[in-house]
Scaffold this active site. Structure first.
Site, mmCIF file in Angstrom:
data_model
loop_
_atom_site.group_PDB
_atom_site.id
_atom_site.type_symbol
_atom_site.label_atom_id
_atom_site.label_comp_id
_atom_site.label_asym_id
_atom_site.label_seq_id
_atom_site.Cartn_x
_atom_site.Cartn_y
_atom_site.Cartn_z
ATOM 1 N N PHE A 124 47.492 39.749 58.493
ATOM 2 C CA PHE A 124 48.731 40.509 58.720
ATOM 3 C C PHE A 124 49.290 40.199 60.109
ATOM 4 O O PHE A 124 50.466 39.870 60.259
ATOM 5 C CB PHE A 124 48.456 42.010 58.568
ATOM 6 N N TYR A 125 48.436 40.279 61.130
ATOM 7 C CA TYR A 125 48.900 40.041 62.493
ATOM 8 C C TYR A 125 49.277 38.575 62.711
ATOM 9 O O TYR A 125 50.246 38.281 63.419
ATOM 10 C CB TYR A 125 47.861 40.506 63.511
ATOM 11 N N GLU A 126 48.553 37.651 62.113
ATOM 12 C CA GLU A 126 48.925 36.248 62.253
ATOM 13 C C GLU A 126 50.284 35.967 61.624
ATOM 14 O O GLU A 126 51.070 35.188 62.161
ATOM 15 C CB GLU A 126 47.853 35.336 61.652
ATOM 16 N N GLU A 147 52.634 37.906 61.724
ATOM 17 C CA GLU A 147 53.580 38.478 62.686
ATOM 18 C C GLU A 147 53.514 37.751 64.035
ATOM 19 O O GLU A 147 53.912 38.287 65.060
ATOM 20 C CB GLU A 147 53.311 39.973 62.865
#
Length: 170
Positions: free
Chosen positions: A142-144, A146
């Protein structure tokens, strides 16, 4: 997130008026923290918990922000070359982020992340980056997506430079 009406949503500091007992993200440590620890962390200034308040007044999700510093040697070499030679680099920790399972899949996680990044950017406290410590591989992905970057020796710890965040809100 385009095309959605976000105008009826608001993010505010956690207060006594927010019902934490009914919150259930499906991740026990995040749920337990929100129900039992978040208020105490706020009172003791250990973290600033923010809640997503839905139009009906229920809590749809939450995140926490706090200050931290990271040893200069822990950052990726390409990043370190651009930094001053300080032993500790100031950062903002996005410590927890969760969406109630009844509201997952609606973009609220990205909404909360955008709000957290904007608050970190607006802060008057110096911070080189926003850092997350992903709980698992799904959170890391998820963070990657973003644009967060991993630390070299800690693949679940990721960061996004404040200069990059500032470009998002121009």
């Amino acid at each position: 997130m385009a095309g959605k009406d976000w105008g009826n949503l608001r993010v505010e500091l956690l207060g006594q008026q927010h019902d934490r007992a009914a919150f259930e993200s499906g991740v026990e440590p995040l749920d337990r923290y929100f129900r039992t620890q978040a208020g105490q962390d706020a009172r003791k200034h250990m973290a600033a918990p923010f809640v997503l308040v839905l139009p009906d007044g229920t809590v749809g999700g939450y995140y926490t922000l706090s200050a931290m510093a990271v040893n200069v040697g822990e950052w990726p070499e390409a990043t370190v070359r651009k930094l001053p030679r300080y032993p500790l680099i100031p950062a903002t920790l996005l410590g927890r982020l969760a969406v109630d399972r009844r509201h997952q899949g609606r973009g609220y996680g990205r909404f909360l992340l955008a709000d957290a990044l904007y608050r970190a950017l607006r802060s008057e406290v110096a911070s080189f980056a926003v850092i997350v410590d992903a709980k698992d591989e799904a959170a890391r992905r998820f963070y990657e997506r973003e644009s967060f970057l991993p630390f070299p020796d800690r693949p679940l710890m990721l960061f996004r430079p404040m200069a990059d965040i500032a470009a998002l809100f121009r």
